[in-house]
Design a protein around this motif. Structure first.
Motif, PDB file in Angstrom:
ATOM      1  N   HIS A 163     -22.607  66.805  55.031  1.00 33.03           N
ATOM      2  CA  HIS A 163     -22.215  68.153  55.542  1.00 33.03           C
ATOM      3  C   HIS A 163     -21.631  67.714  56.845  1.00 33.03           C
ATOM      4  CE1 HIS A 163     -25.688  69.310  53.239  1.00 33.03           C
ATOM      5  NE2 HIS A 163     -24.886  70.437  52.871  1.00 33.03           N
ATOM      6  N   SER A 187     -19.141  70.475  52.607  1.00 39.79           N
ATOM      7  CA  SER A 187     -20.249  69.459  51.967  1.00 39.79           C
ATOM      8  C   SER A 187     -19.722  68.373  51.066  1.00 39.79           C
ATOM      9  CB  SER A 187     -21.152  70.279  51.257  1.00 39.79           C
ATOM     10  OG  SER A 187     -20.378  70.813  50.138  1.00 39.79           O
ATOM     11  N   ASP A 230     -18.379  70.095  47.997  1.00 36.85           N
ATOM     12  CA  ASP A 230     -16.955  70.731  48.380  1.00 36.85           C
ATOM     13  C   ASP A 230     -15.659  69.759  47.899  1.00 36.85           C
ATOM     14  OD1 ASP A 230     -18.120  73.376  49.021  1.00 36.85           O
ATOM     15  OD2 ASP A 230     -18.240  72.618  51.075  1.00 36.85           O
TER      16      ASP A 230
HETATM   17  N1  LIG Z   1     -24.793  76.712  41.447  1.00 42.14           N
HETATM   18  C1  LIG Z   1     -24.080  76.867  42.394  1.00 42.14           C
HETATM   19  O1  LIG Z   1     -23.514  77.781  42.580  1.00 42.14           O
HETATM   20  C2  LIG Z   1     -23.858  75.461  43.202  1.00 42.14           C
HETATM   21  C3  LIG Z   1     -23.168  75.941  44.225  1.00 42.14           C
HETATM   22  C4  LIG Z   1     -22.899  74.681  45.265  1.00 42.14           C
HETATM   23  C5  LIG Z   1     -23.519  73.383  44.899  1.00 42.14           C
HETATM   24  N2  LIG Z   1     -24.124  73.563  44.000  1.00 42.14           N
HETATM   25  C6  LIG Z   1     -24.884  72.188  43.771  1.00 42.14           C
HETATM   26  O2  LIG Z   1     -25.717  71.884  44.747  1.00 42.14           O
HETATM   27  C7  LIG Z   1     -25.683  70.667  45.009  1.00 42.14           C
HETATM   28  C8  LIG Z   1     -25.136  70.053  46.567  1.00 42.14           C
HETATM   29  O3  LIG Z   1     -24.100  70.659  46.825  1.00 42.14           O
HETATM   30  P1  LIG Z   1     -23.322  70.298  47.940  1.00 42.14           P
HETATM   31  O4  LIG Z   1     -23.142  68.984  48.319  1.00 42.14           O
HETATM   32  O5  LIG Z   1     -22.113  71.189  47.973  1.00 42.14           O
HETATM   33  O6  LIG Z   1     -24.364  70.724  49.155  1.00 42.14           O
HETATM   34  P2  LIG Z   1     -25.025  72.103  49.509  1.00 42.14           P
HETATM   35  O7  LIG Z   1     -25.784  72.687  48.283  1.00 42.14           O
HETATM   36  O8  LIG Z   1     -25.749  71.964  50.841  1.00 42.14           O
HETATM   37  O9  LIG Z   1     -23.745  73.274  49.633  1.00 42.14           O
HETATM   38  C9  LIG Z   1     -23.431  74.329  48.807  1.00 42.14           C
HETATM   39  C10 LIG Z   1     -22.303  75.052  49.175  1.00 42.14           C
HETATM   40  O10 LIG Z   1     -22.691  75.662  50.504  1.00 42.14           O
HETATM   41  C11 LIG Z   1     -21.870  75.243  51.612  1.00 42.14           C
HETATM   42  N3  LIG Z   1     -22.733  75.103  52.768  1.00 42.14           N
HETATM   43  C12 LIG Z   1     -23.743  74.219  52.857  1.00 42.14           C
HETATM   44  N4  LIG Z   1     -24.165  74.155  54.093  1.00 42.14           N
HETATM   45  C13 LIG Z   1     -23.561  75.303  54.761  1.00 42.14           C
HETATM   46  C14 LIG Z   1     -23.454  75.993  56.226  1.00 42.14           C
HETATM   47  N5  LIG Z   1     -24.559  75.276  56.905  1.00 42.14           N
HETATM   48  N6  LIG Z   1     -22.465  76.714  56.316  1.00 42.14           N
HETATM   49  C15 LIG Z   1     -21.613  77.074  55.464  1.00 42.14           C
HETATM   50  N7  LIG Z   1     -21.583  76.554  54.290  1.00 42.14           N
HETATM   51  C16 LIG Z   1     -22.341  75.760  53.760  1.00 42.14           C
HETATM   52  C17 LIG Z   1     -21.256  74.129  51.063  1.00 42.14           C
HETATM   53  O11 LIG Z   1     -20.074  73.748  52.062  1.00 42.14           O
HETATM   54  C18 LIG Z   1     -21.263  74.095  49.572  1.00 42.14           C
HETATM   55  O12 LIG Z   1     -19.807  75.250  49.419  1.00 42.14           O
HETATM   56  C19 LIG Z   1     -24.636  69.912  43.998  1.00 42.14           C
HETATM   57  O13 LIG Z   1     -25.494  69.321  42.821  1.00 42.14           O
HETATM   58  C20 LIG Z   1     -23.820  71.182  43.446  1.00 42.14           C
HETATM   59  O14 LIG Z   1     -23.474  70.954  42.338  1.00 42.14           O
HETATM   60  C21 LIG Z   1     -24.409  74.215  43.105  1.00 42.14           C
END
Ligand SMILES: NC(=O)c1ccc[n+]([C@@H]2O[C@H](COP(=O)([O-])OP(=O)(O)OC[C@H]3O[C@@H](n4cnc5c(N)ncnc54)[C@H](O)[C@@H]3O)[C@@H](O)[C@H]2O)c1
Length: 163
Positions: free
Chosen positions: A120, A134, A137
């Protein structure tokens, strides 16, 4: 082999063309945060509520002091048998923050994540935090661009191209 090289070059080209600002334009600029004095129990509730794998840790002046990631929770809370009801975010967070400027590209962000072992990155606009990206993203932005190109090519081949 030739096709593989072309595909790799196309992939590199896209990563160099898409900026972090492009991603935030779609994703939005909100940043989920916590404080060093917050209890891990509460931080986890917040991470689940906003569906985020990390929280930016801010002090009273809104200066970033660290990042609380799922990995921190796994290694320094779960594995270390710490009590989440009494452990604070400051006890287990990663106490350094790496940033990416919004004008940089996906390639730059991936290079920083790889070099610094983080998933992140808070995004800077004019030196101020204006979003967060992330690793997911970055990957999603590349694949949605690929899908878009594939659809346009298919429409072109099938004679549905508007040009
Ligand atoms: N099912 C869903 O809607 C969904 C959405 C996002 C990610 N995922 C899955 O989760 C896993 C990890 O995803 P990732 O690498 O994007 O990490 P993540 O799960 O931390 O992030 C998910 C989303 O939240 C946002 N995010 C995370 N921390 C944040 C913060 N502190 N402030 C603002 N936005 C924040 C990220 O930018 C991303 O858009 C992957 O396998 C992905 O496919 C699923």
């Amino acid at each position: 082999m030739m096709l593989e090289t072309c595909a790799r070059k196309q992939h590199e080209w896209r990563s160099n063309m898409i900026t972090i600002r492009d991603i935030l334009d779609v994703k939005g600029k909100s940043v989920h945060t916590t404080t060093a004095s917050a209890k891990i129990d509460d931080a986890v509730v917040e991470m689940c509520r906003v569906k985020a794998g990390a929280l930016l840790v801010l002090d009273d002046d809104d200066v970033a002091k660290g990042v609380l990631s799922e990995r921190d929770l796994l290694i320094r809370v779960l594995l270390a048998h710490r009590d989440p009801a009494t452990t604070t975010v400051g006890d287990v967070m990663t106490p350094r923050v790496f940033y990416i400027d919004e004008a940089r590209t996906i390639t730059d962000a991936m290079a920083t994540m790889t070099a610094e072992h983080c998933r992140h990155l808070p995004v800077l606009s004019d030196g101020k935090v204006a979003g967060l990206v992330s690793i997911g993203d970055l990957v999603r932005a590349i694949s949605s661009e690929e899908e878009h190109e594939l659809r346009a090519l298919r429409e072109y081949v099938e004679g549905r191209y508007p040009g």
